[in-house]
Design a protein around this motif. Structure first.
Motif, PDB file in Angstrom:
ATOM      1  N   CYS A  41       0.836  -1.205   0.000  1.00 29.48           N
ATOM      2  CA  CYS A  41       0.000   0.000   0.000  1.00 29.48           C
ATOM      3  C   CYS A  41       0.867   1.250   0.000  1.00 29.48           C
ATOM      4  CB  CYS A  41      -0.916  -0.020   1.218  1.00 29.48           C
ATOM      5  SG  CYS A  41      -1.948   1.450   1.360  1.00 29.48           S
ATOM      6  N   CYS A  50       4.506   5.014   6.333  1.00 30.06           N
ATOM      7  CA  CYS A  50       3.086   5.251   6.624  1.00 30.06           C
ATOM      8  C   CYS A  50       2.833   6.569   7.343  1.00 30.06           C
ATOM      9  CB  CYS A  50       2.530   4.096   7.447  1.00 30.06           C
ATOM     10  SG  CYS A  50       2.320   2.577   6.492  1.00 30.06           S
ATOM     11  N   CYS A  53       1.244   9.282   5.298  1.00 29.76           N
ATOM     12  CA  CYS A  53      -0.034   8.983   4.644  1.00 29.76           C
ATOM     13  C   CYS A  53      -1.163   9.782   5.291  1.00 29.76           C
ATOM     14  CB  CYS A  53      -0.311   7.490   4.765  1.00 29.76           C
ATOM     15  SG  CYS A  53      -1.938   7.013   4.165  1.00 29.76           S
ATOM     16  N   CYS A  58      -4.118   3.865   9.543  1.00 26.31           N
ATOM     17  CA  CYS A  58      -5.274   3.119   9.041  1.00 26.31           C
ATOM     18  C   CYS A  58      -5.452   1.817   9.840  1.00 26.31           C
ATOM     19  CB  CYS A  58      -5.093   2.808   7.555  1.00 26.31           C
ATOM     20  SG  CYS A  58      -3.860   1.533   7.244  1.00 26.31           S
ATOM     21  N   MET A  60      -5.449  -1.276   8.811  1.00 26.85           N
ATOM     22  CA  MET A  60      -4.493  -2.336   8.464  1.00 26.85           C
ATOM     23  C   MET A  60      -3.183  -2.139   9.227  1.00 26.85           C
ATOM     24  SD  MET A  60      -3.147  -3.654   4.741  1.00 26.85           S
ATOM     25  CE  MET A  60      -2.766  -2.043   4.068  1.00 26.85           C
TER      26      MET A  60
END
Ligand code: SF4
Ligand code: SF4
Length: 85
Positions: A41, A50, A53, A58, A60
């Motif tokens: 991702c 991440c 982001c 998130c 996940m």
């Protein structure tokens, strides 16, 4: 400087030589030979990790490793640190 997509500190991992892992950023796929949803991702979106982001953290990312007994907050804190938050 970030060491992985998810906040794992690959550089200080004591098992990396034993399992033949060169670290998340230096490998196309995870060392275990499958796929990592977080790595995929993050790289699909061209994020360094991440923490940059807009959807961080998130579900996940927040739940990864929980079933195996790992505390995700360690990785999430590291992502925040890399992002300077
Ligand atoms: S769990 Fe996934 S994103 Fe995290 S270091 Fe391993 S391969 Fe990279
Ligand atoms: S925080 Fe979640 S949505 Fe954002 S790059 Fe990481 S895995 Fe993907």
């Amino acid at each position: 400087m970030h060491e992985s997509r998810c906040g794992v500190c690959c550089n200080s991992c004591e098992r990396k030589d034993k399992v033949g892992c060169r670290g998340c950023l230096n490998m196309e796929g995870p060392f275990w030979g499958g796929t990592c949803g977080v790595k995929s991702c993050c790289e699909k979106n061209k994020y360094d990790h991440c923490g940059v982001c807009p959807d961080f953290p998130c579900d996940m990312l927040s739940n990864m490793g929980k079933e195996e007994g790992f505390d995700p907050s360690v990785r999430l804190d590291k992502c925040r640190e890399w992002q300077g938050q």
